[in-house]
Enzyme design. Structure first.
Site, PDB file in Angstrom:
ATOM      1  N   GLU A 152      17.916 -15.173  50.856  1.00  0.00           N
ATOM      2  CA  GLU A 152      17.094 -15.496  49.944  1.00  0.00           C
ATOM      3  C   GLU A 152      17.480 -14.877  48.324  1.00  0.00           C
ATOM      4  O   GLU A 152      17.659 -15.809  47.520  1.00  0.00           O
ATOM      5  CB  GLU A 152      15.552 -15.049  50.099  1.00  0.00           C
ATOM      6  CG  GLU A 152      15.040 -16.011  51.294  1.00  0.00           C
ATOM      7  CD  GLU A 152      14.636 -17.648  50.897  1.00  0.00           C
ATOM      8  OE1 GLU A 152      14.661 -17.882  49.703  1.00  0.00           O
ATOM      9  OE2 GLU A 152      14.082 -18.229  51.680  1.00  0.00           O
ATOM     10  N   ARG A 165       0.228   3.161  66.456  1.00  0.00           N
ATOM     11  CA  ARG A 165       1.536   3.892  66.353  1.00  0.00           C
ATOM     12  C   ARG A 165       2.300   3.713  67.608  1.00  0.00           C
ATOM     13  O   ARG A 165       3.392   3.551  67.700  1.00  0.00           O
ATOM     14  CB  ARG A 165       1.489   5.434  66.189  1.00  0.00           C
ATOM     15  CG  ARG A 165       2.596   6.177  65.739  1.00  0.00           C
ATOM     16  CD  ARG A 165       2.383   7.340  64.770  1.00  0.00           C
ATOM     17  NE  ARG A 165       1.704   6.985  63.657  1.00  0.00           N
ATOM     18  CZ  ARG A 165       1.973   6.702  62.720  1.00  0.00           C
ATOM     19  NH1 ARG A 165       3.333   6.522  62.264  1.00  0.00           N
ATOM     20  NH2 ARG A 165       1.249   6.364  61.626  1.00  0.00           N
ATOM     21  N   GLY A 175       2.627   4.522   0.921  1.00  0.00           N
ATOM     22  CA  GLY A 175       4.333   4.516   1.138  1.00  0.00           C
ATOM     23  C   GLY A 175       5.111   3.594   1.112  1.00  0.00           C
ATOM     24  O   GLY A 175       6.208   3.345   0.750  1.00  0.00           O
ATOM     25  N   ARG A 205       2.459  12.952  54.722  1.00  0.00           N
ATOM     26  CA  ARG A 205       2.609  11.691  55.400  1.00  0.00           C
ATOM     27  C   ARG A 205       2.960  10.604  54.257  1.00  0.00           C
ATOM     28  O   ARG A 205       2.603  10.667  53.110  1.00  0.00           O
ATOM     29  CB  ARG A 205       1.306  11.183  56.039  1.00  0.00           C
ATOM     30  CG  ARG A 205       0.212  10.737  55.022  1.00  0.00           C
ATOM     31  CD  ARG A 205      -1.147  10.606  55.774  1.00  0.00           C
ATOM     32  NE  ARG A 205      -2.195  10.046  54.966  1.00  0.00           N
ATOM     33  CZ  ARG A 205      -3.292   9.642  55.179  1.00  0.00           C
ATOM     34  NH1 ARG A 205      -3.958  10.179  56.227  1.00  0.00           N
ATOM     35  NH2 ARG A 205      -4.135   9.260  54.299  1.00  0.00           N
ATOM     36  N   HIS A 227       9.759  -9.853  55.107  1.00  0.00           N
ATOM     37  CA  HIS A 227       8.392  -9.741  54.779  1.00  0.00           C
ATOM     38  C   HIS A 227       7.610  -8.217  54.545  1.00  0.00           C
ATOM     39  O   HIS A 227       6.992  -7.796  55.066  1.00  0.00           O
ATOM     40  CB  HIS A 227       7.534 -10.291  56.053  1.00  0.00           C
ATOM     41  CG  HIS A 227       7.727 -11.750  56.447  1.00  0.00           C
ATOM     42  ND1 HIS A 227       7.509 -12.542  55.568  1.00  0.00           N
ATOM     43  CD2 HIS A 227       8.261 -12.262  57.591  1.00  0.00           C
ATOM     44  CE1 HIS A 227       7.854 -13.685  56.019  1.00  0.00           C
ATOM     45  NE2 HIS A 227       8.473 -13.744  57.150  1.00  0.00           N
ATOM     46  N   ARG A 230      -7.564   6.950   4.185  1.00  0.00           N
ATOM     47  CA  ARG A 230      -8.608   6.071   5.226  1.00  0.00           C
ATOM     48  C   ARG A 230      -9.193   4.701   4.833  1.00  0.00           C
ATOM     49  O   ARG A 230      -9.472   3.847   5.459  1.00  0.00           O
ATOM     50  CB  ARG A 230      -9.664   7.026   5.703  1.00  0.00           C
ATOM     51  CG  ARG A 230      -9.050   8.385   6.616  1.00  0.00           C
ATOM     52  CD  ARG A 230     -10.289   8.717   7.241  1.00  0.00           C
ATOM     53  NE  ARG A 230      -9.886   9.929   8.382  1.00  0.00           N
ATOM     54  CZ  ARG A 230     -10.619  10.316   9.141  1.00  0.00           C
ATOM     55  NH1 ARG A 230     -11.907  10.064   9.132  1.00  0.00           N
ATOM     56  NH2 ARG A 230     -10.205  11.033  10.158  1.00  0.00           N
ATOM     57  N   LYS A 255      -7.393 -14.660  12.588  1.00  0.00           N
ATOM     58  CA  LYS A 255      -8.336 -15.579  12.697  1.00  0.00           C
ATOM     59  C   LYS A 255      -8.284 -16.842  11.690  1.00  0.00           C
ATOM     60  O   LYS A 255      -8.632 -18.064  12.363  1.00  0.00           O
ATOM     61  CB  LYS A 255      -9.936 -14.869  12.358  1.00  0.00           C
ATOM     62  CG  LYS A 255     -10.906 -15.854  12.444  1.00  0.00           C
ATOM     63  CD  LYS A 255     -12.366 -15.122  12.202  1.00  0.00           C
ATOM     64  CE  LYS A 255     -13.575 -16.088  12.194  1.00  0.00           C
ATOM     65  NZ  LYS A 255     -14.748 -15.534  12.410  1.00  0.00           N
ATOM     66  N   THR A 278       0.999  -1.148  -0.095  1.00  0.00           N
ATOM     67  CA  THR A 278       0.017  -0.078  -0.141  1.00  0.00           C
ATOM     68  C   THR A 278       0.916   1.146  -0.067  1.00  0.00           C
ATOM     69  O   THR A 278       1.918   1.175   0.583  1.00  0.00           O
ATOM     70  CB  THR A 278      -0.919   0.160   1.249  1.00  0.00           C
ATOM     71  OG1 THR A 278      -0.076  -0.126   2.317  1.00  0.00           O
ATOM     72  CG2 THR A 278      -1.667  -1.232   1.290  1.00  0.00           C
TER      73      THR A 278
END
Length: 533
Positions: free
Chosen positions: A342, A454, A32, A529, A290, A60, A134, A30
């Protein structure tokens, strides 16, 4: 065999087409792409010649035609399909090479107009890709230049045997990749369009829409890195996925040099350690257990940083995850190898360091290259699954500077205390809430994490320091959120803290400030915080 080529990104396409031609494959193309191939001396038939219709509407409409989709979708093993092709003069298309208009790259550009975004929504390309994918049993669909080599290798192998075809296995894998690409493409379009705050009165070719930070529909795609042996617990199943384009210096870009396969918990803890160690400019070591840092320190060398971090909590460090933001040399490796670890992560390992761990075959060594701006690399968004839903937020990228601190007590922090406060605050950002972190001389001295109160976190931090035989005298403390009452402050001061950083913002701030003045300690408010749940 006939191949239809229609690509936006023309990287490698000339060489690919030349190899196809050399194998006797007929070329259709197609616009270009056709011009480019013809200019390189390749015999190419334009799609307009195949369909009998010119490209129109500024390109398009060019491939949306039965002579294209019939050639892609017809099942070669179905006589009725082949008869229909013959009746309408349609030839089969056996190989489709398409990459789509660069929608993602277009909308990522600052100042992208709505018109540019819309114009870069590909229609014909995805339609052809879906047709070919498909009908994978008969058609090969190539959607990325990285696939060219495999396609040519198979075609050459079968051509030598007089066939020139792709295997079922490759055609199916190409089909899966094609549908994945279409999903990614459509997801990006949906994310963009549903984030646009459309203002009709401003509509023009130059209209750059305001966009919501969180789109009306959130579509995100990941690629599986590996299946895991199990999840958090052995009765759970799990897999590890990465972003389509992982950020440089992130855990997903790491290379495992040795050791057992990473587990679900290894990966989660390793990420916590790696993100924390990346936040330091100085040579740093982070030990995580942890999901919480149990030891963090900076030092003049990797060995010094590790030795200080390990002192914080040797008990919790057992079986932990260790991260360095500098290459690991033999001295650091010798020290780390004396404990049970670990996962060990670093930007690099010396040959001597790797040799140290060769006999410890279960230790997982992870090498993760760091970009120049590694301290600023974070996920743009953070997610958390809830029942039938998802929580989405921007990443906590806030970096505290000395100029952000508001001194609220009579006693002023010393320059040394201010330096340690910034260190403690950086660590607290990566500790599960409620978080209390004691620090001194660029080293964590006690960490209290993940408590409902806390006050309990403050007590636990003191208990851990005592267990590690560390004195908390003249330490600084960071609290990830405000002290709701003075009791938490009293606990850290009783333990030996002389300076405290907290966000402020409680209705009892003045009560806590008064308590700090009463106890003769300095306190600063950060104004932000760092809850981490």
């Amino acid at each position: 065999m006939r191949a239809l080529i229609s690509v936006s990104d023309k990287t490698g396409i000339v060489e690919f087409a030349q190899q196809l031609h050399a194998l006797g494959v007929g070329l259709i193309s197609t616009g270009g792409t056709a011009k480019l191939l013809a200019d390189k001396g390749l015999p190419v038939t334009e799609v307009a010649e195949v369909t009998g219709f010119p490209e129109m509407l500024d390109g398009r409409v060019k491939t949306l035609h039965p002579k294209v989709h019939g050639g892609l979708l017809a099942r070669r093993d179905t006589p009725e399909h082949m008869a229909a092709l013959q009746a309408h003069g349609i030839d089969t298309i056996d190989l489709l090479i398409v990459n789509l208009y660069p929608f993602e790259a277009t909308v990522a550009k600052p100042g992208c107009t709505l018109a540019d975004a819309i114009e870069n929504i590909d229609i014909g390309g995805p339609a052809m890709v879906r047709s070919a994918a498909k009908n994978w049993k008969d058609v090969g669909i190539v959607t990325d230049a990285s696939q060219y080599a495999d396609v040519i290798a198979e075609l050459k192998a079968t051509h030598a045997q007089g066939q020139c075809k792709l295997s079922d296995k490759l055609r199916f894998s190409l089909s899966v990749a094609a549908f994945n690409r279409i999903s990614q493409y459509d997801g990006a379009i949906s994310n963009y369009l549903s984030s646009v705050n459309f203002e009709a009165e401003k509509l023009s070719e130059a209209y750059v829409p305001e966009r919501a930070q969180f789109s009306g529909q959130f579509n995100e795609q990941y690629v599986k890195v590996q299946d895991l042996r199990y999840g958090e617990n052995s009765h759970q199943q799990a897999a590890w996925y990465r972003d389509l384009a992982p950020a440089a210096g992130s855990l997903a870009t790491g290379v495992q040099l040795q050791g057992k396969e990473l587990s679900y918990n290894n990966i989660a803890d390793a990420d916590a350690a790696w993100e924390c160690v990346k936040s330091f400019e100085a040579t740093a070591c982070v030990i995580v257990k942890h999901a919480n840092p149990c030891g963090v320190a900076v030092g003049a060398s990797a060995l010094e940083a590790y030795s200080k971090a390990f002192q914080t909590d040797p008990t919790s460090a057992f079986g932990g995850i260790i991260a360095f933001n500098r290459p690991v040399d033999k001295a650091a490796a010798d020290a780390v190898s004396k404990q049970f670890v670990e996962v060990l992560m670093a930007p690099d390992f010396s040959a001597d360091a790797i040799e140290v761990f060769k006999s410890k075959v279960n230790v997982r060594l992870m090498k993760i290259a760091l970009p120049a701006n590694y301290g600023q690399v974070r996920n743009a968004l953070e997610t958390k699954r809830v029942g039938s839903g998802l929580l989405l937020q921007s990443a906590d990228k806030h970096e505290l500077a000395l100029t952000d601190l508001k001194i609220v007590t009579v006693k002023q922090p010393t320059p040394e205390e201010l330096h340690d406060l910034l260190f403690a605050w950086k660590v607290a950002k990566f500790v599960k809430s409620n978080a209390i972190v004691f620090c001194q001389n660029g080293m964590t001295m006690g960490v209290g994490a993940g408590q409902m109160s806390r006050l309990d976190s403050a007590r636990i931090a003191s208990i851990k320091a005592e267990a590690a035989k560390l004195s908390l005298q003249n330490t600084v403390v960071a609290s990830d959120a405000f002290f709701p009452f003075r009791d938490g402050l009293d606990v850290v001061v009783d333990a030996g803290a002389t300076c405290v950083a907290q966000p402020g913002g409680s209705m009892r701030d003045q009560e806590v400030i008064d308590a700090a003045n009463e106890r003769g300690v300095a306190m600063v408010f950060t104004g932000v915080r760092h809850f981490r749940h």
